[in-house]
Design a protein around this motif. Structure first.
Motif, mmCIF file in Angstrom:
data_model
loop_
_atom_site.group_PDB
_atom_site.id
_atom_site.type_symbol
_atom_site.label_atom_id
_atom_site.label_comp_id
_atom_site.label_asym_id
_atom_site.label_seq_id
_atom_site.Cartn_x
_atom_site.Cartn_y
_atom_site.Cartn_z
ATOM 1 N N LEU A 24 29.065 22.790 73.321
ATOM 2 C CA LEU A 24 28.624 23.709 74.348
ATOM 3 C C LEU A 24 27.414 24.441 73.804
ATOM 4 O O LEU A 24 27.456 24.980 72.702
ATOM 5 N N ILE A 25 26.326 24.446 74.563
ATOM 6 C CA ILE A 25 25.111 25.138 74.153
ATOM 7 C C ILE A 25 24.913 26.330 75.068
ATOM 8 O O ILE A 25 24.927 26.199 76.285
ATOM 9 N N ILE A 26 24.777 27.496 74.468
ATOM 10 C CA ILE A 26 24.505 28.708 75.217
ATOM 11 C C ILE A 26 23.148 29.211 74.753
ATOM 12 O O ILE A 26 22.924 29.415 73.564
ATOM 13 N N LEU A 27 22.243 29.395 75.696
ATOM 14 C CA LEU A 27 20.885 29.825 75.388
ATOM 15 C C LEU A 27 20.663 31.197 76.006
ATOM 16 O O LEU A 27 20.959 31.422 77.177
ATOM 17 N N GLY A 28 20.192 32.128 75.217
ATOM 18 C CA GLY A 28 19.930 33.470 75.714
ATOM 19 C C GLY A 28 18.675 34.035 75.078
ATOM 20 O O GLY A 28 18.127 33.477 74.133
ATOM 21 N N ASP A 29 18.222 35.145 75.602
ATOM 22 C CA ASP A 29 17.031 35.789 75.076
ATOM 23 C C ASP A 29 17.261 37.292 75.049
ATOM 24 O O ASP A 29 17.747 37.872 76.019
ATOM 25 N N VAL A 30 16.939 37.906 73.935
ATOM 26 C CA VAL A 30 17.030 39.350 73.792
ATOM 27 C C VAL A 30 15.612 39.878 73.646
ATOM 28 O O VAL A 30 14.854 39.411 72.809
ATOM 29 N N THR A 31 15.248 40.840 74.476
ATOM 30 C CA THR A 31 13.906 41.399 74.461
ATOM 31 C C THR A 31 13.710 42.301 73.250
ATOM 32 O O THR A 31 14.576 43.094 72.921
ATOM 33 N N GLY A 32 12.562 42.164 72.614
ATOM 34 C CA GLY A 32 12.213 43.045 71.508
ATOM 35 C C GLY A 32 12.289 42.349 70.167
ATOM 36 O O GLY A 32 12.610 41.164 70.060
ATOM 37 N N HIS A 33 11.973 43.127 69.149
ATOM 38 C CA HIS A 33 11.988 42.639 67.770
ATOM 39 C C HIS A 33 12.689 43.680 66.914
ATOM 40 O O HIS A 33 12.840 44.828 67.295
ATOM 41 N N GLY A 34 13.111 43.279 65.762
ATOM 42 C CA GLY A 34 13.681 44.239 64.830
ATOM 43 C C GLY A 34 15.191 44.281 64.848
ATOM 44 O O GLY A 34 15.880 43.429 65.417
ATOM 45 N N VAL A 35 15.695 45.350 64.232
ATOM 46 C CA VAL A 35 17.126 45.487 64.011
ATOM 47 C C VAL A 35 17.911 45.602 65.319
ATOM 48 O O VAL A 35 18.969 44.998 65.462
ATOM 49 N N GLY A 36 17.402 46.369 66.278
ATOM 50 C CA GLY A 36 18.114 46.547 67.541
ATOM 51 C C GLY A 36 18.361 45.238 68.259
ATOM 52 O O GLY A 36 19.484 44.937 68.679
ATOM 53 N N SER A 37 17.320 44.435 68.383
ATOM 54 C CA SER A 37 17.458 43.130 69.047
ATOM 55 C C SER A 37 18.366 42.199 68.256
ATOM 56 O O SER A 37 19.151 41.441 68.836
ATOM 57 N N ALA A 38 18.265 42.251 66.937
ATOM 58 C CA ALA A 38 19.132 41.411 66.095
ATOM 59 C C ALA A 38 20.595 41.786 66.272
ATOM 60 O O ALA A 38 21.473 40.910 66.328
ATOM 61 N N MET A 39 20.873 43.079 66.405
ATOM 62 C CA MET A 39 22.257 43.524 66.581
ATOM 63 C C MET A 39 22.807 43.095 67.944
ATOM 64 O O MET A 39 23.960 42.674 68.044
ATOM 65 N N VAL A 40 21.992 43.194 68.986
ATOM 66 C CA VAL A 40 22.430 42.742 70.313
ATOM 67 C C VAL A 40 22.713 41.245 70.270
ATOM 68 O O VAL A 40 23.726 40.772 70.806
ATOM 69 N N THR A 41 21.835 40.485 69.617
ATOM 70 C CA THR A 41 22.035 39.038 69.487
ATOM 71 C C THR A 41 23.331 38.737 68.736
ATOM 72 O O THR A 41 24.099 37.858 69.134
ATOM 73 N N ALA A 42 23.596 39.468 67.660
ATOM 74 C CA ALA A 42 24.818 39.251 66.878
ATOM 75 C C ALA A 42 26.065 39.550 67.705
ATOM 76 O O ALA A 42 27.049 38.806 67.651
ATOM 77 N N VAL A 43 26.026 40.631 68.472
ATOM 78 C CA VAL A 43 27.168 40.986 69.331
ATOM 79 C C VAL A 43 27.408 39.872 70.348
ATOM 80 O O VAL A 43 28.547 39.426 70.546
ATOM 81 N N LEU A 44 26.345 39.425 70.995
ATOM 82 C CA LEU A 44 26.499 38.368 72.009
ATOM 83 C C LEU A 44 26.985 37.062 71.395
ATOM 84 O O LEU A 44 27.803 36.354 71.998
ATOM 85 N N ALA A 45 26.506 36.735 70.197
ATOM 86 C CA ALA A 45 26.970 35.513 69.534
ATOM 87 C C ALA A 45 28.470 35.594 69.259
ATOM 88 O O ALA A 45 29.206 34.621 69.479
ATOM 89 N N GLY A 46 28.935 36.744 68.799
ATOM 90 C CA GLY A 46 30.368 36.923 68.553
ATOM 91 C C GLY A 46 31.193 36.837 69.822
ATOM 92 O O GLY A 46 32.261 36.219 69.848
ATOM 93 N N ILE A 47 30.687 37.450 70.887
ATOM 94 C CA ILE A 47 31.385 37.384 72.178
ATOM 95 C C ILE A 47 31.470 35.938 72.662
ATOM 96 O O ILE A 47 32.532 35.491 73.114
ATOM 97 N N CYS A 48 30.378 35.207 72.558
ATOM 98 C CA CYS A 48 30.368 33.799 73.007
ATOM 99 C C CYS A 48 31.385 32.980 72.223
ATOM 100 O O CYS A 48 32.128 32.187 72.806
#
Length: 64
Positions: A7-31
């Protein structure tokens, strides 16, 4: 997935830096959690996306 499918899940988080990385990490864990809880059988994509969205809104308290 447990049945050997992928299963491939593709998403995009706006921005750069720690905040965007943390949102990406949360979403990866949820997925990963949602996919691990999927029942065998046909994939219910709308239901899966709703579960991901609901969990994300709950964790982030609607701020993102």
């Amino acid at each position: 997935m447990a049945n050997g499918n992928q299963l491939i899940i593709l998403g995009d988080v706006t921005g750069h830096g720690v905040g965007s990385a943390m949102v990406t990490a949360v979403l990866a864990g949820i997925c990963r959690t949602v996919v691990a809880q999927l029942p065998e059988g046909p994939l219910d994509v709308p239901g899966m996306l709703k579960a991901i969205n609901d969990r994300f809104l709950d964790i982030c308290e609607g701020k993102y």
